[in-house]
Design a protein around this motif. Structure first.
Motif, PDB file in Angstrom:
ATOM      1  N   LEU A 164      18.866   1.365  24.838  1.00 16.13           N
ATOM      2  CA  LEU A 164      18.573   1.220  23.424  1.00 16.13           C
ATOM      3  C   LEU A 164      17.708   0.002  23.147  1.00 16.13           C
ATOM      4  N   ALA A 165      16.866   0.113  22.141  1.00 13.95           N
ATOM      5  CA  ALA A 165      16.041  -0.996  21.662  1.00 13.95           C
ATOM      6  C   ALA A 165      15.707  -0.723  20.202  1.00 13.95           C
ATOM      7  N   LYS A 166      15.247  -1.743  19.521  1.00 19.51           N
ATOM      8  CA  LYS A 166      14.845  -1.583  18.130  1.00 19.51           C
ATOM      9  C   LYS A 166      13.881  -0.405  18.033  1.00 19.51           C
ATOM     10  N   GLY A 167      14.133   0.485  17.081  1.00 22.56           N
ATOM     11  CA  GLY A 167      13.292   1.658  16.884  1.00 22.56           C
ATOM     12  C   GLY A 167      13.794   2.916  17.568  1.00 22.56           C
ATOM     13  N   SER A 168      14.735   2.803  18.517  1.00 21.95           N
ATOM     14  CA  SER A 168      15.271   3.985  19.203  1.00 21.95           C
ATOM     15  C   SER A 168      15.878   4.943  18.187  1.00 21.95           C
ATOM     16  N   LYS A 169      15.581   6.230  18.332  1.00 22.25           N
ATOM     17  CA  LYS A 169      16.174   7.243  17.461  1.00 22.25           C
ATOM     18  C   LYS A 169      17.423   7.773  18.142  1.00 22.25           C
ATOM     19  N   VAL A 170      18.538   7.779  17.405  1.00 24.13           N
ATOM     20  CA  VAL A 170      19.824   8.200  17.961  1.00 24.13           C
ATOM     21  C   VAL A 170      20.563   9.105  16.986  1.00 24.13           C
ATOM     22  N   ALA A 171      21.449   9.903  17.541  1.00 22.08           N
ATOM     23  CA  ALA A 171      22.426  10.664  16.760  1.00 22.08           C
ATOM     24  C   ALA A 171      23.787  10.101  17.134  1.00 22.08           C
ATOM     25  N   ILE A 172      24.588   9.836  16.120  1.00 21.74           N
ATOM     26  CA  ILE A 172      25.875   9.176  16.333  1.00 21.74           C
ATOM     27  C   ILE A 172      26.988   9.980  15.704  1.00 21.74           C
ATOM     28  N   GLU A 173      28.082  10.086  16.440  1.00 18.72           N
ATOM     29  CA  GLU A 173      29.325  10.645  15.907  1.00 18.72           C
ATOM     30  C   GLU A 173      30.380   9.555  16.041  1.00 18.72           C
ATOM     31  N   GLY A 174      31.127   9.336  14.973  1.00 20.36           N
ATOM     32  CA  GLY A 174      32.142   8.301  15.025  1.00 20.36           C
ATOM     33  C   GLY A 174      33.041   8.340  13.806  1.00 20.36           C
ATOM     34  N   LYS A 175      33.625   7.185  13.498  1.00 20.12           N
ATOM     35  CA  LYS A 175      34.524   7.105  12.340  1.00 20.12           C
ATOM     36  C   LYS A 175      34.256   5.807  11.594  1.00 20.12           C
ATOM     37  N   LEU A 176      34.592   5.801  10.319  1.00 25.92           N
ATOM     38  CA  LEU A 176      34.412   4.607   9.499  1.00 25.92           C
ATOM     39  C   LEU A 176      35.562   3.642   9.720  1.00 25.92           C
ATOM     40  N   ARG A 177      35.227   2.349   9.733  1.00 32.22           N
ATOM     41  CA  ARG A 177      36.240   1.309   9.826  1.00 32.22           C
ATOM     42  C   ARG A 177      35.858   0.200   8.848  1.00 32.22           C
ATOM     43  N   TRP A 178      36.813  -0.188   8.012  1.00 34.57           N
ATOM     44  CA  TRP A 178      36.614  -1.258   7.052  1.00 34.57           C
ATOM     45  C   TRP A 178      37.335  -2.486   7.559  1.00 34.57           C
ATOM     46  N   SER A 179      36.655  -3.628   7.518  1.00 34.23           N
ATOM     47  CA  SER A 179      37.303  -4.869   7.935  1.00 34.23           C
ATOM     48  C   SER A 179      37.048  -5.950   6.890  1.00 34.23           C
ATOM     49  N   GLN A 180      37.973  -6.903   6.838  1.00 31.60           N
ATOM     50  CA  GLN A 180      37.906  -7.986   5.869  1.00 31.60           C
ATOM     51  C   GLN A 180      38.268  -9.280   6.582  1.00 31.60           C
TER      52      GLN A 180
END
Length: 140
Positions: free
Chosen positions: A69-85
């Protein structure tokens, strides 16, 4: 029951940052710009705008993926949301919503135009997904 699943495609906004915890656990952080469209009510024209998404990947796969990976790389991502404080050094409260990456698919083409390699480095990555054209007629 609730479902926490995210699917996005976009381009890295910066080079990924790979670090290791004191216990040796790999953590990869990167940002992805996900383009969206909306209709400008004054002009009636469709306009593109970017949503910026922070992403984190953990474990041995994080180290393996980082080298492709590098700046500009095109990716497809599967994941989940995580909220942190957390509390900042100045005492103010901070929070963020990020995507914890479960799966990452490389979608970039290398300098020779073939898919499945990262920017001509010659190291074979996963096969790339076909990009799906955006339908201009979807009113958001």
């Amino acid at each position: 029951m609730s479902i926490n699943k995210v699917l996005i495609t976009g381009n890295l906004t910066r080079d990924p940052e790979l670090r290791e915890t004191p216990s040796g656990f790999q953590v990869l952080n990167f940002g992805v710009a996900v383009n969206d469209r909306k209709k400008n009510q004054s002009t009636g024209q469709w306009e593109d705008y970017a949503n910026f998404v922070d992403c984190t990947m953990f474990g041995n796969r994080a180290a393996s993926v980082a080298r492709f990976l590098a700046k500009g790389s095109k990716v497809a991502i599967e994941g989940k949301l995580r909220w942190s404080q957390w509390e900042a050094q100045d005492g103010s409260k901070r929070s963020k919503l990020e995507v914890v990456v479960d799966e990452l698919e490389f979608m970039s083409r290398n300098e020779n135009g073939s898919q499945g390699q990262a920017y001509g480095r010659g190291e074979v990555a996963q096969p790339a997904m076909e990009a799906v054209p955006y339908d201009d007629e979807i009113p958001f």
